[in-house]
Structure formats: C-alpha cells, structure tokens
Design a protein around this motif. Sequence first.
Motif, PDB file in Angstrom:
ATOM      1  N   LEU A  89       6.767  -1.050  -8.410  1.00 27.84           N
ATOM      2  CA  LEU A  89       5.980  -2.023  -7.636  1.00 27.84           C
ATOM      3  C   LEU A  89       4.655  -2.281  -8.346  1.00 27.84           C
ATOM      4  N   PRO A  90       4.623  -3.176  -9.321  1.00 32.63           N
ATOM      5  CA  PRO A  90       3.335  -3.477  -9.975  1.00 32.63           C
ATOM      6  C   PRO A  90       2.331  -4.127  -9.042  1.00 32.63           C
ATOM      7  N   HIS A  91       2.800  -4.689  -7.925  1.00 29.75           N
ATOM      8  CA  HIS A  91       1.890  -5.295  -6.957  1.00 29.75           C
ATOM      9  C   HIS A  91       1.472  -4.291  -5.880  1.00 29.75           C
ATOM     10  N   GLY A  92       1.705  -3.007  -6.125  1.00 30.33           N
ATOM     11  CA  GLY A  92       1.323  -1.971  -5.164  1.00 30.33           C
ATOM     12  C   GLY A  92      -0.055  -1.408  -5.452  1.00 30.33           C
ATOM     13  N   LYS A  93      -0.657  -0.856  -4.408  1.00 27.46           N
ATOM     14  CA  LYS A  93      -1.972  -0.233  -4.504  1.00 27.46           C
ATOM     15  C   LYS A  93      -1.896   1.156  -3.876  1.00 27.46           C
ATOM     16  N   GLY A 144      -6.412  -5.273   1.220  1.00 32.62           N
ATOM     17  CA  GLY A 144      -5.796  -6.578   1.140  1.00 32.62           C
ATOM     18  C   GLY A 144      -4.295  -6.532   1.027  1.00 32.62           C
ATOM     19  N   CYS A 145      -3.663  -5.517   1.646  1.00 33.44           N
ATOM     20  CA  CYS A 145      -2.207  -5.335   1.564  1.00 33.44           C
ATOM     21  C   CYS A 145      -1.549  -5.831   2.845  1.00 33.44           C
ATOM     22  N   LEU A 180       0.847  -1.194   0.000  1.00 29.97           N
ATOM     23  CA  LEU A 180       0.000   0.000   0.000  1.00 29.97           C
ATOM     24  C   LEU A 180       0.875   1.233   0.000  1.00 29.97           C
ATOM     25  N   LEU A 181       0.626   2.149  -0.946  1.00 32.99           N
ATOM     26  CA  LEU A 181       1.368   3.407  -1.036  1.00 32.99           C
ATOM     27  C   LEU A 181       0.401   4.548  -0.792  1.00 32.99           C
TER      28      LEU A 181
END
Length: 313
Positions: free
Chosen positions: A82-86, A108-109, A60-61
Amino acid sequence: MAKRKAPPAEAAPAPAKAARKEAGGKRRAPQDDEGPSTSGGGAVAAAHTVSGFKNKEKVLLLSSRGITYRFRHLMLDLGQLLPHGKKDAKLDTKSERGVINEVADMKGCTSVLYFEARKHKDLYLWVAKAPQGPSVKFHVTNVHTLEELKLSGNHLRGSRPVLSFDKNFDESPHLQLLKEMLTQVFAVPKRHHKSKPFFDHVTAFSVTDGRIWLRNYQVLPDPDKKRAAAGEGLTLVEVGPRACLQPIKMFAGSFGGPVIYENQEYVSPNTIRSMIKRQQQGKYVSKVQSRQDRKLHVAAHPLPRDELGDVFK
C-alpha cells in the motif's frame, strides 16, 4: 527658466475593454449549467473535469500495544503493498477505538487497517471507513510473512496491483460489502506519487469455508519461449504475505454502531483453548479413576488360596 513638463499621455484603452465599455455591459462568468457552446468550449471543459478526477484514498495502518513480532511483520508487509498508506504509533487503549477516527482525520486518511493483538497470541484486524463507517472485524490466522516463506517471487515495490476476487463474493450481501471495502483499501490510486505505473503483481482474495484467503502473486512470462514470444504465456509466482481472515462482525459505523452482520459459525480462540484444557484434564481424571476402580475390583474379587503355593518357600 525651467522647462515645464508636458502632462503624460493617457493610455489608449484595450480594444476588448473599449468595446465592452461602449456596449455598456459587463463580462459575465460562465455558468456550470450552461449547455455546450457551438465552439466546443463546454465539451472541452467537461472533458477536463472528468480527466482531472483524482482518487485521494489514503489508508492508515496502526497496531495496538502487545503486538508480537510476527504480527508486526505482517503489518509491515501489507504496508509495502500500500504505497498510499500512512503509519502511526501504537495505540495505547484497547477499548476506546473511536480515537482512531481522530487520528485518521489528522492524517487525512479515509480507510483504516487496525491490528489488535490479544494475549500475545491472537490477532484481530479492523477494516473501517473513517469516520462514518462501515467497519468489519476479522480474526487473522495462518499468518506467513515474507521472511518466513522464502518464496522466489519478487515484484516492484509500490507498483499497482491487479485485484482478483472469487466469484463467491457476489453470492451474499455481506461479501459484496467486504469486496467493496477491500477494493478501496488495496486499490492503489492512479498516478499516486509513491506508486509506479506498472502492473506486475496480482493480489487475490478467495472465499473458502467462510474465510477470506489473502495471497499475493508476481506476474512473469512463461518459461516457454514460443508462448512468451506470442504473448500468450504468463505464470504466477507467489510473493507473500499470506493470511486467512475470518469475519466476526460488521458494524454500520466506524469501530462501532449497529451490528449489520454477525458470523454464527465463529468460535473464539479462548473457547478453543479452554476445550483443549478440559480434554487434557479429562485424561488425567480418567487415569486416576481407573486406578481406583482397579483397587476396588481386586478387593472385591480376591484370588483363591493355592495349595501348592508354599512348596518352594
């Protein structure tokens, strides 16, 4: 007279079902604690379980209110790595950071990168594992974004990086913990739907003067055609962004809890600015004091009268 319909013929039971019925037993579900069978079914199931493991790490950013454009661009540049970041909206509060754990739970992080701006000048980065912890607070300096550097490197967006850590990370316990946390944050999960199955850039972390220096490089073949053809020549071209992370404190919980490490060499930027102001103020006070001393010296030591001083008047 209407013909009488014949009763429908009963369907013959399946062979397996009939055999179980004759045997008088029921089909038993396979147990996990059973040993491997002679037919190899247990080994296949175990291999399928291992291969079916999926890394569900998500980051999470988010940032606080009052963040400047340079700090915001740094956050967006790290988000590209970070493609897996939200991403989430800015956080209104600066004291109750426990709300971030609730936001991470809704998204869901499992990891959080929180950029906290103070006085529109200072940037602090929180790296935390939600919701149990641990967490660490960094002071971010020497910020350089992709637009500032204008470097020639360029790699695929969303490609998986090769993480490179300095050997100094293995010397002290707190650096070992930082290495593990940074690995879980920046390591893109395998087969992520937004990532690309290529390794074309290296994210390097090095420790110097108690600070962690973040660099990002693109991997390119060597310009020498002979070495490139032999598969030996590789060169690194810096892409960016750049940042220097100075650890301040490490907590056992997420955004709080018992302090497990504190950097004794850290000096806050407010203290540095106050010292600079005192030095500048001291220059003015010294000038005023020198003028007063000069006046007192002239008054205490008058010049003797010159007998020829009035000749040309």
